[in-house]
Design a protein around this motif. Structure first.
Motif, short mmCIF file in Angstrom:
data_model
loop_
_atom_site.label_atom_id
_atom_site.label_comp_id
_atom_site.label_asym_id
_atom_site.label_seq_id
_atom_site.Cartn_x
_atom_site.Cartn_y
_atom_site.Cartn_z
N PRO A 64 -42.66 -17.20 27.88
CA PRO A 64 -41.58 -18.10 28.05
C PRO A 64 -40.61 -17.65 26.93
N TRP A 65 -39.61 -16.48 27.03
CA TRP A 65 -39.04 -16.14 25.92
C TRP A 65 -37.61 -16.39 25.81
N LEU A 80 -44.24 -26.98 14.02
CA LEU A 80 -44.63 -27.02 15.42
C LEU A 80 -44.22 -28.25 16.11
N VAL A 81 -44.50 -29.30 15.30
CA VAL A 81 -44.10 -30.52 15.81
C VAL A 81 -42.63 -30.85 15.79
N ARG A 82 -41.76 -30.18 14.91
CA ARG A 82 -40.33 -30.32 14.97
C ARG A 82 -39.92 -29.40 16.14
N ALA A 83 -40.27 -28.39 16.28
CA ALA A 83 -39.76 -27.53 17.62
C ALA A 83 -40.20 -28.17 18.85
N VAL A 84 -41.46 -28.82 18.96
CA VAL A 84 -41.62 -29.69 20.11
C VAL A 84 -40.96 -30.83 20.24
N TRP A 97 -45.44 -22.81 25.26
CA TRP A 97 -44.05 -22.46 24.84
C TRP A 97 -43.90 -21.99 23.41
N TRP A 98 -44.29 -22.62 22.55
CA TRP A 98 -44.31 -22.26 21.09
C TRP A 98 -44.81 -21.23 20.69
N PRO A 99 -46.38 -20.82 21.05
CA PRO A 99 -46.75 -19.59 20.54
C PRO A 99 -46.19 -18.57 21.10
N LYS A 126 -45.56 -32.43 29.32
CA LYS A 126 -44.49 -31.50 28.70
C LYS A 126 -44.84 -31.27 27.08
N VAL A 127 -45.30 -32.43 26.27
CA VAL A 127 -45.76 -32.25 24.99
C VAL A 127 -46.87 -30.96 25.05
N LEU A 128 -47.61 -30.95 25.67
CA LEU A 128 -48.82 -29.95 25.84
C LEU A 128 -48.23 -28.78 26.23
#
Length: 352
Positions: free
Chosen positions: A252-253, A136-140, A221-223, A213-215
């Motif tokens: 968001p796909w 998750l951290v790397r993706a964000v 976005w990530w989920p 944006k981080v949140l």
């Protein structure tokens, strides 16, 4: 690079004094404002003050210096990018990240390069996202660089978006908004206290956007990645062509799809996505060439475009059809079966 950035272990308040972040005085810009904000999200800099000066003797006493001094030396905690010898990008300093943009770094980009992951962890922790996993951290981190930091780097370094004269200009970007915190040309403001107040207001403003944006990327976005991944895996169950995906829920796909296409070796294959929007409203949307593109891999059938309701049902021969956008990038139907029919019919339609 270790998950806990080694920089965070080097800076300690051994003598009991608060640490000092140095940057230049005068007109401030988005890059050093954001660089200072990011540093102050870290435990070792949470209580650090900001000194704005170009006096090298004063800068030499600072614990870390950004955007001034003509030196980039990570070991000495000097992070300037203005010297002619500096041409680094995030990919050149951290090639394992493989970000999309090859943009020369500003001070914001430099600080983000080395401290960004820990900054993201701290923000997530403060906002009830405890112990985020490294994926998750790397993706964000990568997403935030491509959608915010690269923009700030490019604007600060005068990198044009493209060759040629644009049809219009964007004047509401973050760097432009930060510039308005500086004194106007016809406004007297030489007082150091006033200058620092303006800088702090700009920092709070930039910081809020950064945190938002981080949140967003971490919580929204990530989920959605799992939704898209499931759709890619089950694509053959939706239609034998494998070119139509169905989302269990809308989210968001687009960005996820382009990455997952490479992972599942189906680059360019999906043409349409169908999903439930609300009661009696299913949508079929075309996959764009790029996530932000208005050009799609295959638009909905040309005769339908701009047509609605009963007229669209007659033209398409598909019961329940409600609309097709004039450009053909999206359409609607009252049922799932109807939305799927619209996708299949458009898939088989000849290009015009």
């Amino acid at each position: 690079m270790a998950s806990e950035d080694q920089n965070s272990k080097r800076f300690k308040e051994d003598d009991g004094r608060p640490l000092v972040i140095g940057t230049h005085d005068g007109i401030f810009h988005c890059d050093e404002v954001l660089a200072c904000f990011m540093l102050q999200q870290l435990p070792q800099y949470a209580n650090a003050s900001v000194t704005r000066t170009r006096n090298e003797k004063v800068l030499a006493q600072c614990d870390i210096v950004v955007d001034v001094g003509a030196v980039f030396d990570r070991e000495k905690h000097r992070f300037d990018h203005h010297q002619a010898s500096f041409n680094d990008t995030l990919n050149s300093l951290r090639p394992e990240m493989k970000v999309k943009r090859e943009i020369r770094l500003s001070s914001a980009g430099l600080i983000y390069t080395y401290f960004g992951e820990e900054v993201i962890r701290q923000i997530l922790s403060k906002n009830a996202v405890e112990n985020p996993n490294e994926e998750l951290v790397r993706a964000v981190y990568r997403k935030l660089y491509d959608t915010l930091i690269a923009e700030i780097d490019a604007i600060d370094n005068g990198v044009p978006m493209f060759d040629g004269e644009p049809k219009y200009s964007i004047n509401t970007h973050l760097s432009a908004r930060v510039s308005h915190f500086n004194p106007a040309w016809n406004e007297e403001s030489d007082d150091d206290t006033d200058s620092l107040k303006r800088f702090e207001k700009a920092k709070a403003y930039v910081g809020q956007e950064f945190v938002d944006k981080v949140l967003y990327y971490a919580k929204r976005w990530w989920p959605a990645r799992e939704l898209v991944q499931n759709a890619v895996k089950k694509r053959m169950e939706v239609h034998a062509s494998g070119e139509i995906l169905e989302l269990e829920h809308f989210g968001p796909w687009k960005e996820h799809l382009f990455e997952l296409e490479e992972q599942y070796d189906v680059v360019g294959v999906p043409k349409y996505v169908i999903y439930f929007n609300k009661e009696n409203d299913w949508r079929v949307i075309c996959v764009p060439l790029q996530s932000a593109s208005f050009v799609c891999r295959k638009f909905l059938a040309a005769p339908w475009r701009g047509v609605r309701d009963t007229e669209l049902e007659k033209v398409s021969g598909i019961e329940g059809a409600t609309f097709c956008h004039q450009s053909g990038f999206i359409g609607g139907n009252k049922t799932r079966a109807g939305a799927l029919q619209m996708a299949v019919a458009s898939l088989e339609a000849k290009e015009e």
